[in-house]
Design a protein around this motif. Structure first.
Motif, PDB file in Angstrom:
ATOM      1  N   MET A   1       9.142   9.375  -4.331  1.00 18.88           N
ATOM      2  CA  MET A   1       8.997   8.705  -3.041  1.00 18.88           C
ATOM      3  C   MET A   1       8.140   9.533  -2.075  1.00 18.88           C
ATOM      4  N   ALA A   2       7.723   8.904  -0.999  1.00 15.82           N
ATOM      5  CA  ALA A   2       6.963   9.609   0.040  1.00 15.82           C
ATOM      6  C   ALA A   2       7.823  10.697   0.662  1.00 15.82           C
ATOM      7  N   ASP A   3       7.222  11.839   0.972  1.00 13.53           N
ATOM      8  CA  ASP A   3       8.005  12.928   1.551  1.00 13.53           C
ATOM      9  C   ASP A   3       8.235  12.684   3.048  1.00 13.53           C
ATOM     10  N   LYS A   4       9.003  13.575   3.669  1.00 13.91           N
ATOM     11  CA  LYS A   4       9.407  13.383   5.060  1.00 13.91           C
ATOM     12  C   LYS A   4       8.207  13.307   6.000  1.00 13.91           C
ATOM     13  N   ALA A   5       7.218  14.165   5.787  1.00 16.93           N
ATOM     14  CA  ALA A   5       6.040  14.160   6.656  1.00 16.93           C
ATOM     15  C   ALA A   5       5.319  12.821   6.593  1.00 16.93           C
ATOM     16  N   ALA A   6       5.200  12.261   5.405  1.00 19.41           N
ATOM     17  CA  ALA A   6       4.520  10.974   5.242  1.00 19.41           C
ATOM     18  C   ALA A   6       5.345   9.835   5.842  1.00 19.41           C
ATOM     19  N   ARG A   7       6.660   9.893   5.669  1.00 17.77           N
ATOM     20  CA  ARG A   7       7.512   8.835   6.235  1.00 17.77           C
ATOM     21  C   ARG A   7       7.466   8.866   7.760  1.00 17.77           C
TER      22      ARG A   7
ATOM     23  N   ALA B   1       4.922  10.004   9.586  1.00 17.94           N
ATOM     24  CA  ALA B   1       3.596   9.515   9.970  1.00 17.94           C
ATOM     25  C   ALA B   1       3.526   7.996   9.855  1.00 17.94           C
ATOM     26  N   TYR B   2       4.150   7.456   8.825  1.00 19.65           N
ATOM     27  CA  TYR B   2       4.144   5.997   8.633  1.00 19.65           C
ATOM     28  C   TYR B   2       4.851   5.293   9.789  1.00 19.65           C
ATOM     29  N   GLN B   3       6.005   5.805  10.207  1.00 18.48           N
ATOM     30  CA  GLN B   3       6.731   5.180  11.309  1.00 18.48           C
ATOM     31  C   GLN B   3       5.917   5.220  12.595  1.00 18.48           C
ATOM     32  N   GLN B   4       5.166   6.275  12.792  1.00 14.62           N
ATOM     33  CA  GLN B   4       4.288   6.349  13.960  1.00 14.62           C
ATOM     34  C   GLN B   4       3.135   5.356  13.834  1.00 14.62           C
ATOM     35  N   MET B   5       2.574   5.283  12.652  1.00 17.76           N
ATOM     36  CA  MET B   5       1.417   4.417  12.418  1.00 17.76           C
ATOM     37  C   MET B   5       1.752   2.949  12.652  1.00 17.76           C
ATOM     38  N   ILE B   6       2.904   2.496  12.145  1.00 12.62           N
ATOM     39  CA  ILE B   6       3.217   1.063  12.231  1.00 12.62           C
ATOM     40  C   ILE B   6       3.548   0.625  13.653  1.00 12.62           C
ATOM     41  N   GLN B   7       3.751   1.587  14.536  1.00 13.40           N
ATOM     42  CA  GLN B   7       3.983   1.261  15.945  1.00 13.40           C
ATOM     43  C   GLN B   7       2.698   1.264  16.772  1.00 13.40           C
ATOM     44  N   SER B   8       1.593   1.670  16.151  1.00 15.64           N
ATOM     45  CA  SER B   8       0.327   1.731  16.885  1.00 15.64           C
ATOM     46  C   SER B   8      -0.255   0.337  17.075  1.00 15.64           C
ATOM     47  N   SER B   9      -1.013   0.171  18.141  1.00 16.22           N
ATOM     48  CA  SER B   9      -1.642  -1.123  18.417  1.00 16.22           C
ATOM     49  C   SER B   9      -2.633  -1.496  17.325  1.00 16.22           C
ATOM     50  N   ALA B  10      -3.340  -0.510  16.802  1.00 16.28           N
ATOM     51  CA  ALA B  10      -4.317  -0.790  15.745  1.00 16.28           C
ATOM     52  C   ALA B  10      -3.643  -1.396  14.525  1.00 16.28           C
ATOM     53  N   PHE B  11      -2.462  -0.892  14.187  1.00 12.17           N
ATOM     54  CA  PHE B  11      -1.766  -1.390  13.005  1.00 12.17           C
ATOM     55  C   PHE B  11      -1.182  -2.781  13.235  1.00 12.17           C
ATOM     56  N   THR B  12      -0.662  -3.030  14.415  1.00 15.48           N
ATOM     57  CA  THR B  12      -0.035  -4.325  14.690  1.00 15.48           C
ATOM     58  C   THR B  12      -1.045  -5.418  15.024  1.00 15.48           C
ATOM     59  N   HIS B  13      -2.315  -5.027  15.218  1.00 17.11           N
ATOM     60  CA  HIS B  13      -3.365  -6.012  15.512  1.00 17.11           C
ATOM     61  C   HIS B  13      -4.577  -5.771  14.595  1.00 17.11           C
TER      62      HIS B  13
ATOM     63  N   ASP C   1       0.494  18.448  -1.833  1.00 18.50           N
ATOM     64  CA  ASP C   1       0.051  19.358  -0.785  1.00 18.50           C
ATOM     65  C   ASP C   1       0.820  19.089   0.507  1.00 18.50           C
ATOM     66  N   THR C   2       0.635  19.952   1.476  1.00 23.10           N
ATOM     67  CA  THR C   2       1.209  19.792   2.816  1.00 23.10           C
ATOM     68  C   THR C   2       0.094  20.044   3.824  1.00 23.10           C
ATOM     69  N   ALA C   3       0.394  19.825   5.072  1.00 20.10           N
ATOM     70  CA  ALA C   3      -0.615  20.056   6.107  1.00 20.10           C
ATOM     71  C   ALA C   3      -1.075  21.501   6.129  1.00 20.10           C
TER      72      ALA C   3
ATOM     73  N   PHE D   1       0.841  -1.198   0.000  1.00 19.85           N
ATOM     74  CA  PHE D   1       0.000   0.000   0.000  1.00 19.85           C
ATOM     75  C   PHE D   1       0.876   1.247   0.000  1.00 19.85           C
ATOM     76  N   ASP D   2       0.293   2.369  -0.415  1.00 19.85           N
ATOM     77  CA  ASP D   2       1.025   3.630  -0.442  1.00 19.85           C
ATOM     78  C   ASP D   2       1.111   4.189   0.979  1.00 19.85           C
ATOM     79  N   PRO D   3       2.323   4.436   1.498  1.00 19.77           N
ATOM     80  CA  PRO D   3       2.435   4.888   2.881  1.00 19.77           C
ATOM     81  C   PRO D   3       1.791   6.248   3.141  1.00 19.77           C
ATOM     82  N   THR D   4       1.875   7.148   2.171  1.00 16.74           N
ATOM     83  CA  THR D   4       1.279   8.472   2.350  1.00 16.74           C
ATOM     84  C   THR D   4      -0.229   8.378   2.471  1.00 16.74           C
ATOM     85  N   GLU D   5      -0.843   7.597   1.603  1.00 22.05           N
ATOM     86  CA  GLU D   5      -2.304   7.540   1.517  1.00 22.05           C
ATOM     87  C   GLU D   5      -2.942   6.856   2.714  1.00 22.05           C
ATOM     88  N   ALA D   6      -2.178   6.045   3.435  1.00 19.74           N
ATOM     89  CA  ALA D   6      -2.690   5.442   4.669  1.00 19.74           C
ATOM     90  C   ALA D   6      -2.271   6.244   5.896  1.00 19.74           C
TER      91      ALA D   6
END
Length: 251
Positions: free
Chosen positions: A61-67, A69-81, A212-214, A12-17
């Motif tokens: 490639m995904a920009d710094k903000a998306a990368r 966010a992705y590193q934060q997301m993959i550490q969440s309980s929702a993502f790992t379960h 775009d950016t935030a 999946f695209d890391p930015t879009e998730a």
């Protein structure tokens, strides 16, 4: 409020998730992930590292903000379960968000008959559905058994534009082959074919290659039609997340 984000096991695209996940969770919305077998997923590694993009690395490639966010997301309980697709019950969720991705591995997600039925259920229950990039293909392929048409048949939508998909393909095809061509048919052609009147319903927008950016989302294209929100590509992800959230709290 609980939003379901289904994703494939890989690709999946890391930015879009991750950008929508970050925006929603920052605004105290619960997010649940689902994968085909209920095992933790991983994004397309090339989009995170830029490996193989050559001189176009920063563009593709995904920009710094998306990368980040992705590193934060993959550490969440929702993502790992995550849930498995066949354990999804639309009654448990307020909304559905469909990210994209173009690595061939995403076909597991785009071709899942189980997920297609779940998408039909969300539309039938008039719940909010968001789709970005190839996520619009997942929606387009969900056929309503009552009408025998796509659930998108009568909605306004956008998708990954032909100029975006083919542009990335022609930039990289000499060494990456069909990496940017998930299917022989373009996303835009497939999504438009699912609509009752593509000339009236399909949206192209401007700035197809400006991310775009935030803080700056005026280059984005996000369409809203009733309970359906769509966007074109990772470069629309910040605005997509904002609009999706606004629709969610107002539905």
């Amino acid at each position: 409020m609980n939003v379901l984000i289904p994703i494939p096991t890989y690709g999946f695209d890391p930015t879009e998730a991750a950008i929508p996940w970050q925006y929603l969770t920052t605004h105290h919305v619960s997010v649940t992930f689902a994968t085909p077998a209920g095992t933790p997923a991983a994004a397309d590694a090339r989009l995170l590292t830029g490996k193989g993009f050559g001189p176009f690395k920063q563009l593709l490639m995904a920009d710094k903000a998306a990368r980040t966010a992705y590193q934060q997301m993959i550490q969440s309980s929702a993502f790992t379960h995550p849930l498995s697709y066949d354990n999804i019950d639309s009654a448990d969720f307020s909304a559905l968000l469909l990210p994209g991705g173009h690595d061939k591995a995403i076909k597991e997600y785009l071709e899942s008959s189980i997920l297609r039925q779940q998408i039909v259920n969300f539309f039938a229950e008039d719940k909010l559905v968001g789709a970005i990039c190839h996520g619009t293909v997942a929606a387009a392929r969900a056929i309503d058994p009552q009408t025998h048409q796509s659930v998108l048949a009568n909605f306004r939508t956008t998708s990954l534009l032909k100029i975006q998909e083919l542009g990335a393909y022609y930039l990289t095809c000499l060494w990456l082959g069909t990496y940017y061509r998930t299917y022989p048919q373009t996303v835009a052609d497939e999504v438009q074919a699912s609509l009752t009147d593509a000339s009236r319903q399909y949206r192209h927008g401007h700035h197809p290659f400006t991310r775009d950016t935030a803080d700056k989302t005026n280059t984005s294209l996000v369409t809203v039609d009733q309970n359906y929100v769509s966007a074109r590509w990772p470069g629309d992800a910040h605005r997509f997340a904002q609009v999706f959230y606004d629709q969610l709290i107002n539905q």
